[in-house]
Write a protein that holds these residues in place. Structure first.
Motif, PDB file in Angstrom:
ATOM      1  N   MET A  14       0.867  -1.195   0.000  1.00 46.68           N
ATOM      2  CA  MET A  14       0.000   0.000   0.000  1.00 46.68           C
ATOM      3  C   MET A  14       0.899   1.240   0.000  1.00 46.68           C
ATOM      4  SD  MET A  14      -2.731  -1.301   2.896  1.00 46.68           S
ATOM      5  CE  MET A  14      -1.569  -1.313   4.237  1.00 46.68           C
ATOM      6  N   ASP A  15       1.198   1.752  -1.181  1.00 46.69           N
ATOM      7  CA  ASP A  15       2.184   2.835  -1.259  1.00 46.69           C
ATOM      8  C   ASP A  15       1.572   4.108  -1.846  1.00 46.69           C
ATOM      9  OD1 ASP A  15       4.655   3.961  -0.875  1.00 46.69           O
ATOM     10  OD2 ASP A  15       5.558   3.127  -2.688  1.00 46.69           O
ATOM     11  N   GLY A  16       2.111   5.243  -1.406  1.00 43.21           N
ATOM     12  CA  GLY A  16       1.719   6.520  -2.002  1.00 43.21           C
ATOM     13  C   GLY A  16       0.937   7.450  -1.081  1.00 43.21           C
ATOM     14  N   ASN A  17       0.821   7.080   0.184  1.00 39.61           N
ATOM     15  CA  ASN A  17       0.063   7.936   1.126  1.00 39.61           C
ATOM     16  C   ASN A  17       0.677   9.330   1.250  1.00 39.61           C
ATOM     17  OD1 ASN A  17      -1.340   5.613   1.580  1.00 39.61           O
ATOM     18  ND2 ASN A  17      -0.638   5.316   3.696  1.00 39.61           N
ATOM     19  N   GLY A  18       1.986   9.369   1.374  1.00 40.83           N
ATOM     20  CA  GLY A  18       2.680  10.645   1.571  1.00 40.83           C
ATOM     21  C   GLY A  18       2.508  11.555   0.371  1.00 40.83           C
ATOM     22  N   ARG A  19       2.688  10.998  -0.824  1.00 44.94           N
ATOM     23  CA  ARG A  19       2.562  11.809  -2.036  1.00 44.94           C
ATOM     24  C   ARG A  19       1.126  12.285  -2.233  1.00 44.94           C
ATOM     25  NH1 ARG A  19       5.207   7.390  -5.630  1.00 44.94           N
ATOM     26  NH2 ARG A  19       5.178   6.327  -3.619  1.00 44.94           N
ATOM     27  N   TRP A  20       0.170  11.448  -1.869  1.00 44.68           N
ATOM     28  CA  TRP A  20      -1.253  11.813  -1.984  1.00 44.68           C
ATOM     29  C   TRP A  20      -1.543  13.046  -1.138  1.00 44.68           C
ATOM     30  CZ3 TRP A  20      -5.443  12.250   1.333  1.00 44.68           C
ATOM     31  CH2 TRP A  20      -6.716  12.208   0.754  1.00 44.68           C
ATOM     32  N   ASN A  65      13.020   3.732  10.082  1.00 42.08           N
ATOM     33  CA  ASN A  65      13.972   4.826   9.829  1.00 42.08           C
ATOM     34  C   ASN A  65      13.285   6.138   9.458  1.00 42.08           C
ATOM     35  OD1 ASN A  65      16.221   3.164  10.238  1.00 42.08           O
ATOM     36  ND2 ASN A  65      15.986   2.312   8.177  1.00 42.08           N
ATOM     37  N   ARG A  66      11.981   6.163   9.478  1.00 45.27           N
ATOM     38  CA  ARG A  66      11.268   7.419   9.162  1.00 45.27           C
ATOM     39  C   ARG A  66      11.325   8.379  10.361  1.00 45.27           C
ATOM     40  NH1 ARG A  66       6.247   6.436   5.054  1.00 45.27           N
ATOM     41  NH2 ARG A  66       7.462   5.239   3.573  1.00 45.27           N
ATOM     42  N   PRO A  67      10.948   9.638  10.136  1.00 43.95           N
ATOM     43  CA  PRO A  67      10.926  10.590  11.259  1.00 43.95           C
ATOM     44  C   PRO A  67      10.029  10.070  12.382  1.00 43.95           C
ATOM     45  CG  PRO A  67      10.544  11.726   9.180  1.00 43.95           C
ATOM     46  CD  PRO A  67      10.544  10.262   8.871  1.00 43.95           C
TER      47      PRO A  67
HETATM   48 MG    MG Z   1       6.319   4.968  -0.106  1.00 46.76          MG
END
Ligand code: MG
Ligand code: IPE
Ligand code: IPE
Length: 246
Positions: A14-20, A65-67
């Motif tokens: 499930m990718d793309g939440n941040g860009r959305w 490793n994310r903030p």
């Molecule tokens: Mg991603």
């Protein structure tokens, strides 16, 4: 839809939440919040069409490793979503499971998650597995360690180790391999997801960002899957002959 061609196991990155969220001028966490509706729709449609296993990659080993504020928000969202969605999952006969290095998860998250897993454990419908703090290399390393310990204790002969033995030590043991792996957002990589289990999976990489993913997108992925010829090393001619015999 032709039941025969519905994958038994679908796995989704499930990718793309941040860009959305960024596209709309919000922070990344807003994207994660809006990903929950996509999860709900995906679970529903999988139940409706008779998919038996749905595995969702929700948090990778590398995501630690994310903030810190993003990690904390994700943990909170996970607890909230599990608590809120469990009654609905239960009434739809969904069995919830989790795979990954769960010992790294905060205790409060684990308590709620384990309650939901226990609560739905007798359900016989869709098996919904959340991959949390999951990484295939971690999983394979753990399997190797356990098998090596057995061998050292004389409980297993090294010569008897085969693919079936290894499968038993993976977090997905007992599940069929996913026929179809979907990754949203247009990225075309596995990011440490189901490396062993995906050896012969069909891959589908729609450009859509995860919070926009709806029932119809899942059906489109299955339509695409149905067009593929899965050869497993054989020739196309052999596969056609086998089909003609059925
Ligand atoms: Mg991603
Ligand atoms: C996927 O969306 C969710 C998680 C990894 C937890 P991202 O957060 O990776 O969104 P992008 O890829 O930055 O858009
Ligand atoms: C993979 O997405 C993990 C999940 C969707 C949970 P990432 O967004 O973390 O992957 P990379 O870093 O772009 O490969």
């Amino acid at each position: 839809m032709n039941e025969m061609k519905i994958p038994e196991h679908i796995a989704i990155i499930m990718d793309g939440n941040g860009r959305w969220a960024k596209k709309l001028g919000f922070n990344r966490i807003f994207g994660h919040k809006n990903g929950i509706k996509a999860v709900r729709e995906t679970v529903e449609i999988c139940g409706e069409i008779g998919v038996k296993y749905l595995t969702l990659y929700a948090f990778s080993v590398e995501n630690w490793n994310r903030p810190l504020d993003e990690i904390e928000a994700l943990m909170l969202l996970l607890v909230e979503a599990v608590v809120k969605e469990t009654p609905e999952l239960n009434s739809n006969n969904v069995q919830l499971r989790a795979i990954g290095n769960l010992s790294t998860f905060p205790e409060n998250v684990m308590v709620k998650l384990n309650q939901a897993i226990e609560f739905t454990s007798k359900n016989t419908g869709l098996v919904l597995t959340l991959a949390l703090s999951y990484g295939s290399r971690w999983e394979i390393t753990e399997a190797v360690k356990k098998i090596a310990a057995k061998a050292a204790a004389g409980e297993i002969e090294p010569e008897s180790i085969n693919e079936n033995v290894i499968e038993q030590y993976l977090t997905t043991h007992g599940m069929p391999d996913p026929e179809l792996i979907i990754r949203t957002s247009g990225e075309q990589r596995l990011s440490n997801f189901l490396l062993w289990q995906g050896a012969y999976s069909e891959f589908y990489f729609p450009a859509i960002l995860w919070p926009d993913f709806r029932k119809n997108d899942l059906l489109e992925a299955i339509d695409e899957y149905r067009k593929r010829e899965r050869r497993f090393g054989k020739t196309g001619e052999q596969i056609k002959q086998e089909k003609d015999l059925i």
